[in-house]
Design an enzyme around this catalytic site. Sequence first.
Site, PDB file in Angstrom:
ATOM      1  N   GLU A   1      -7.124  -3.565  -0.583  1.00 32.17           N
ATOM      2  CA  GLU A   1      -7.785  -3.057   0.621  1.00 32.17           C
ATOM      3  C   GLU A   1      -9.148  -2.494   0.233  1.00 32.17           C
ATOM      4  O   GLU A   1      -9.307  -1.854  -0.809  1.00 32.17           O
ATOM      5  CB  GLU A   1      -6.935  -2.028   1.354  1.00 32.17           C
ATOM      6  CG  GLU A   1      -6.407  -0.913   0.526  1.00 32.17           C
ATOM      7  CD  GLU A   1      -5.622   0.104   1.349  1.00 32.17           C
ATOM      8  OE1 GLU A   1      -6.151   1.197   1.547  1.00 32.17           O
ATOM      9  OE2 GLU A   1      -4.487  -0.202   1.768  1.00 32.17           O
TER      10      GLU A   1
ATOM     11  N   HIS B   1       2.711   4.445  -2.262  1.00 31.71           N
ATOM     12  CA  HIS B   1       3.711   3.590  -1.612  1.00 31.71           C
ATOM     13  C   HIS B   1       5.041   3.556  -2.369  1.00 31.71           C
ATOM     14  O   HIS B   1       5.471   2.501  -2.826  1.00 31.71           O
ATOM     15  CB  HIS B   1       3.177   2.155  -1.512  1.00 31.71           C
ATOM     16  CG  HIS B   1       1.929   1.998  -0.722  1.00 31.71           C
ATOM     17  ND1 HIS B   1       1.128   0.870  -0.772  1.00 31.71           N
ATOM     18  CD2 HIS B   1       1.331   2.820   0.176  1.00 31.71           C
ATOM     19  CE1 HIS B   1       0.101   1.006   0.037  1.00 31.71           C
ATOM     20  NE2 HIS B   1       0.184   2.184   0.621  1.00 31.71           N
TER      21      HIS B   1
ATOM     22  N   ASN C   1       0.672  -3.059   2.644  1.00 28.80           N
ATOM     23  CA  ASN C   1       1.012  -1.659   2.920  1.00 28.80           C
ATOM     24  C   ASN C   1       2.380  -1.605   3.623  1.00 28.80           C
ATOM     25  O   ASN C   1       2.666  -2.445   4.472  1.00 28.80           O
ATOM     26  CB  ASN C   1      -0.067  -1.033   3.804  1.00 28.80           C
ATOM     27  CG  ASN C   1      -1.464  -1.377   3.341  1.00 28.80           C
ATOM     28  OD1 ASN C   1      -1.822  -2.550   3.301  1.00 28.80           O
ATOM     29  ND2 ASN C   1      -2.231  -0.400   2.979  1.00 28.80           N
TER      30      ASN C   1
END
Length: 546
Positions: free
Chosen positions: A402, A487, A525
Amino acid sequence: MSDSTPVGSASSGFSRRGFIAGAGSLLGVMALGGRTPAWAQTVAATTPIASGAHVPALVIGTGYGGSVAALRLAQAGVDVHMVEMGMAWDTPGSDGKIFCNTLSPDNRSYWLRTRTKAPLNYFLGFPIDRDISCYTGILDAEEFSGITVYQGRGVGGGSLVNGGMAVTPKRENFGAILPTVNPDEMYNTYYPRANAGLGVGTIDPAWFDSTDCYQYARVGRKHAQRSGFPFVFVPDVYDWDYMKQEAAGTVTKSALAGEILYGNNNGKKSLQKTYLAQAAATGRVTVSPLHKVVSVAPASGGGYTVVIDQINTSGETTTTKTVTADRVFFAAGSVGTSKLLVKLKATGMLPNLNNEVGKGWGDNGNVMCGRANHLWDPTGALQSSIPCGGIDNWAAGGAFAEVAPLPTGIETFASFYLSITKNPNRAEFSWNPATGKVDLNWQQSWKQPAIDMAKTIFDKINSKEGTIYRTDLFGIYKIWGDHLTYHPLGGAVLGKATDNYGRLAGYPGLYVIDGALIPGNTSVNPFVTITALAERNIEKIIATDL
Ligand code: FAE
């Protein structure tokens, strides 16, 4: 009764008075912008649970999995109580804002720390962390031996602190993410349901091309495309119309004021504004903020005995409560749920949990880096804190990067990236009787595959552009942010520690319904997948178990 005492918020329960007090505080902040977005009409209800209470369903944690479970159970007619160790985050501080800014962290920023621990902790080679007073702040930087795991703390869980990037994985990658789940069901029913429930939207491409605040992302796109990588727009739960008005100067700035890591005061649709607001509207869901579940064990008369520590904003236990619940949903996040289950198995509270508990934990392959651009290629002093695009090299190189902001307020000539990679390494939680804590056996060297995969993108871009990696963002001459993850995934993997719908082996009425179910990686994500899987599992549980 002590349990009616307000806890960490202005609202005193899901009485009409408490509800209006809580809603009023939130809407009061919204009103500063002169306009109240439609999605901000309600907030989750807080009613601290009474010791001795009996509840049909108790949900541990108020993040994505917990919010989906609470809403759907309530809609099915079940009364639900949610227990959350963090604060309610519904009351402004003395500055009139609920959340503090990323550039000026105060005690609201970190969970029980006396010094900030910013993920990007150096700038121009200088440390940027600062002293703060110890408080039950919003972002936990939880340290294990080889990795710092960042997590949201408060009603709304990770939705309070995350970038809102709401990405559905490519269907061809799904088999590797959740091999025992039918992809047709997920892509036809549960991913669309999750996206709708979360309020996911995508940036207007024409506005993207013209606004100052995404110059950094346009530079990221240009560099990706010149090296032959696809640049993809990434959906987000931010209210894109609100952001346009921020840019036009007609509402209070939030994404354009750099708010993200320590909460977002306006445009982001956190769970407080979506699933939890809907759950509150059913009248069947109550929440105990600043309450931490410490034990779950079978109750003699059926159901489960749940022990809960009520804490103050210094993190000290003020009361210990014991309640019973017919069913308990573990939704404390990958780390929170795994730690609880590993401890409860090892200490004899839930001895029949199987040996898969604590296993299969991964970091979603997270690794960060920056690139130093040429002076003629600025990334912009004004940067929206909400990322909106990524570089997809998953199939060829195992990395999805990202294009992230560096919202410092000054021109940095830096391009900054958070890569999600196919890092195959998995760690395991275990009980440490000497410390009375749960350890994780991750090693920092296990990030090397992630670095190698990210390099398939950035070595090529640097070579093409004649640029170099930044070495001043994660230490003194350190290129890779390889010490952390945003994450965490796994630890109670679907089909291993649980059946194929999250029912814990050995204990009818105990369920896992959060990121702990996902075996370490989602290729993008994770929160849309966590939400969609929770939607799938709770539908089955309601249909067959209740
Ligand atoms: P989570 O949202 O973590 O909720 C668990 C809740 O349980 C928390 O509120 C805890 O405080 C609470 N809890 C834990 N233990 C206990 C206990 N013993 N008793 C009571 N309560 C407890 O779980 N993901 C994306 O998809 N897109 C992004 O843009 C993105 N950006 C991120 C940025 C940051 C800085 C961070 C930290 C995360 C980001 N994530 C992002 C990850 C995402 O927020 C995360 O995967 C989900 O929040 C996990 O959802 P769960 O329901 O598993």
